[in-house]
Design an enzyme around this catalytic site. Structure first.
Site, PDB file in Angstrom:
ATOM      1  N   HIS A 146     -96.503 199.265  30.169  1.00 48.52           N
ATOM      2  CA  HIS A 146     -97.392 199.683  29.085  1.00 48.52           C
ATOM      3  C   HIS A 146     -98.504 198.667  28.818  1.00 48.52           C
ATOM      4  CE1 HIS A 146     -94.664 197.253  26.374  1.00 48.52           C
ATOM      5  NE2 HIS A 146     -95.816 197.006  25.782  1.00 48.52           N
ATOM      6  N   ASP A 176     -90.565 200.587  32.509  1.00 51.07           N
ATOM      7  CA  ASP A 176     -91.605 199.803  31.837  1.00 51.07           C
ATOM      8  C   ASP A 176     -91.837 198.475  32.547  1.00 51.07           C
ATOM      9  OD1 ASP A 176     -93.606 199.392  29.996  1.00 51.07           O
ATOM     10  OD2 ASP A 176     -92.289 198.505  28.485  1.00 51.07           O
ATOM     11  N   GLY A 249     -98.185 191.435  21.709  1.00 46.76           N
ATOM     12  CA  GLY A 249     -98.742 190.421  22.590  1.00 46.76           C
ATOM     13  C   GLY A 249     -97.681 189.713  23.405  1.00 46.76           C
ATOM     14  N   ASN A 250     -96.402 189.815  22.960  1.00 44.79           N
ATOM     15  CA  ASN A 250     -95.290 189.262  23.729  1.00 44.79           C
ATOM     16  C   ASN A 250     -94.874 190.171  24.885  1.00 44.79           C
ATOM     17  OD1 ASN A 250     -94.264 187.756  20.842  1.00 44.79           O
ATOM     18  ND2 ASN A 250     -94.040 186.620  22.754  1.00 44.79           N
ATOM     19  N   SER A 251     -95.359 191.401  24.885  1.00 46.01           N
ATOM     20  CA  SER A 251     -94.965 192.354  25.923  1.00 46.01           C
ATOM     21  C   SER A 251     -95.185 191.778  27.311  1.00 46.01           C
ATOM     22  CB  SER A 251     -95.778 193.644  25.806  1.00 46.01           C
ATOM     23  OG  SER A 251     -95.148 194.553  24.957  1.00 46.01           O
ATOM     24  N   LEU A 306     -77.047 212.085  39.712  1.00 43.80           N
ATOM     25  CA  LEU A 306     -75.738 212.721  39.748  1.00 43.80           C
ATOM     26  C   LEU A 306     -75.873 214.231  39.538  1.00 43.80           C
ATOM     27  CD1 LEU A 306     -72.662 212.333  39.865  1.00 43.80           C
ATOM     28  CD2 LEU A 306     -72.713 211.848  37.411  1.00 43.80           C
ATOM     29  N   GLY A 307     -76.786 214.616  38.635  1.00 45.50           N
ATOM     30  CA  GLY A 307     -77.034 216.042  38.403  1.00 45.50           C
ATOM     31  C   GLY A 307     -76.240 216.633  37.259  1.00 45.50           C
ATOM     32  N   VAL A 308     -76.002 215.829  36.215  1.00 41.34           N
ATOM     33  CA  VAL A 308     -75.320 216.364  35.031  1.00 41.34           C
ATOM     34  C   VAL A 308     -76.175 216.101  33.801  1.00 41.34           C
ATOM     35  CG1 VAL A 308     -73.019 216.010  35.997  1.00 41.34           C
ATOM     36  CG2 VAL A 308     -74.039 214.222  34.570  1.00 41.34           C
TER      37      VAL A 308
END
Length: 517
Positions: A146, A176, A249-251, A306-308
């Site tokens: 982001h 992210d 700003g820490n991102s 997995l498909g659940v």
């Protein structure tokens, strides 16, 4: 007054540039009085450091001196050619409110003022700041997706003030994580830790640029590990929760252990004010490095499937009683994707997944990271609870198909059918048969599902059922008519818990527990 949890915002921590004000610090000559040297008086300074009045606390100065140079500031410009390709304004036009990413609207929209006396530091539109860190001496930089999302230009500034234009090697929204590359050699590098060794209670340190204040250091402890994020599409990230002070700003900055090794990437905070409130989240470094390896090799990230589909809420005591579970651990399967690995081995709605790849599933959010962070084609041992005992399946994961497992809202059933509604059954539900058109609209098979016309019982109302919902199963047994539903409910006694698989009128399937009085 306490603030309800649902009003808390999950804040992505990108920030905008600001100017730091340096205040002069007055000093004085040291006192010659040995009594006053131990505890300096106000306005006085000692010639040599005084004996610490508190001992046993950690000192992070050496850590910061060694790892600080590998932490970088990231400036981005949103708009221009890249922005135009993504539907934003052209370079010579101002970004509109509906064209600025949500995080910029939240923090950097028109009139936004940086916190502080007089609200100094109005942020220009289309520009933002974050943090990153070097993971190789030839210029690979790790940060958040982001931070650089939709950016036309990304600038990286080292602690020695050297500035580089960065290339975005790749970026993954689900985790992210973004990987950048700058041209350089012999650059300072951060070491990465063993992510599985991170434990609640250990010290953690963050270095970043909150509000544009570069190389800011904060410290705290790891509050928890394996936190799921129900407020964003990041179910494949088992977040590290800390009380380390993190702000805009820490991102993208590093979360470090006391050895100076990276244990996570600071990403988000919970806040109802936009500022730090003691709950911060970081992406585990092993998850991030898995993404990095794939971005380097293929430019994209593959995840196992997995498909659940399963209930996001933890299993309640009443639901555990209804399914005969010994406890409330596990993920309750509500749907199985046709043709998926789960369907091929025989996993069914109503199964409770108890462990995956040898890891106990304590709550539903534990399952997606275990499966999603594995490469498609990996064989995983899945243990489910069904009809009073556990069963084990060896499942070969396929590649995640977002459209197949998104679990989006199902279409509404539409107008009630002309079929007469039944009288209220043992659960207090008046039901009616569905028409073929309603089943097609809901994506149901022929003779699948029973419509709810009225809800009369207090227990059914408390379970959240309403007219327009569709009952798909009683326990593990499919029902396709009022008669079939009544047969399954025959003999239900007061105090006996019954599990219903219900397709909500608002979309999505879920199990509900009803205990008639």
């Amino acid at each position: 007054m306490k603030t309800p949890l649902h009003v808390f915002a999950l804040i992505l921590l990108t920030s905008a540039a600001t100017t730091a004000v340096v205040l002069p610090i007055a000093t004085a000559q040291p006192s010659s009085d040995p009594q006053s040297a131990a505890v300096p008086l106000a306005g006085q300074a000692t010639a040599v450091p005084a004996t610490p009045l508190v001992s046993g606390l950690p000192d992070f100065t050496r850590l910061v001196e060694q790892v600080g140079p590998a932490v970088v500031k990231i400036d981005t410009t949103v708009g221009g050619r890249a922005g135009a390709r993504r539907g934003t304004q052209s370079p010579d036009e101002e970004l509109g409110e509906d064209q600025i990413p949500e995080i910029f609207r939240r923090f950097f929209g028109p009139g936004f003022q940086m916190p502080g006396p007089g609200g100094q530091g109005t942020v220009p539109r289309g520009r933002a700041m974050g943090t990153g860190f070097l993971i190789s001496d030839d210029g690979y930089v790790l940060t958040n997706h982001h931070v650089i999302d939709r950016a036309d230009e990304v600038k990286v500034t080292l602690s020695d003030r050297r500035e580089f234009t960065a290339k975005v090697v790749g970026s993954d929204e689900r985790s992210d994580v973004a990987l950048l590359k700058i041209e350089g050699k012999g650059l300072p590098v951060l070491r990465t830790a063993n992510g599985s060794a991170v434990k609640p209670g250990q010290w953690a340190v963050a270095i970043g640029s909150p509000f544009g204040l570069e190389q800011s250091v904060t410290a705290g402890i790891v509050s928890a590990v394996g936190r799921s994020n129900p407020y964003a599409n990041q179910q494949y990230v088992p977040f590290i929760q800390t009380d380390v002070a993190i702000n805009q700003g820490n991102s993208g900055g590093p979360l470090l252990n006391t050895s100076g090794e990276v244990i996570g990437i600071n990403s988000q905070i919970f806040s109802n004010s936009g500022g730090y409130m003691g709950v911060s989240f970081a992406i585990p470094i092993d998850v991030a490095m898995n993404v990095v390896d794939q971005l380097k090799k293929t430019g994209r990230v593959q995840r196992g499937q997995l498909g659940v589909m399963f209930s996001r809420d933890s299993i309640t005591t009443e639901e555990a009683r209804g399914f005969g579970l010994p406890d409330t651990l596990g993920a309750l399967v509500t749907e199985v994707v046709p043709g998926s690995p789960a369907e091929k081995v025989g996993i069914e709605p109503g199964d409770v997944i108890r462990s995956a790849d040898g890891v106990v599933i304590r709550q539903p959010g534990d399952l997606p990271p275990i499966v999603g962070n594995k490469v498609p084609g990996t064989k995983v041992k899945i243990v489910v609870f069904r009809e009073g005992r556990e069963r084990t399946y060896d499942v070969t994961l396929s590649e995640l198909d977002d459209s197949a497992v998104a679990g989006g809202a199902a279409p509404r059933p539409g107008a009630p059918s002309n079929a007469p509604a039944s009288g209220a059954n043992a659960l207090g539900l008046a039901t009616q048969d569905l028409t073929d058109a309603q089943r097609r609209q809901l994506g149901l098979d022929a003779k699948e599902g029973v419509g709810i016309a009225r809800v009369e019982g207090a227990a059914a109302r408390e379970a959240g059922l309403s007219p327009g919902d569709v009952v798909l199963r009683v326990g593990r047994t499919p029902v396709g008519s009022v008669a079939a539903l009544d047969r399954e409910l025959r003999g239900v006694k007061p105090g006996q818990t019954v599990m219903l698989l219900v397709r909500s009128s608002g979309g999505g399937s879920r199990f509900v527990a009803i205990t008639p009085e």
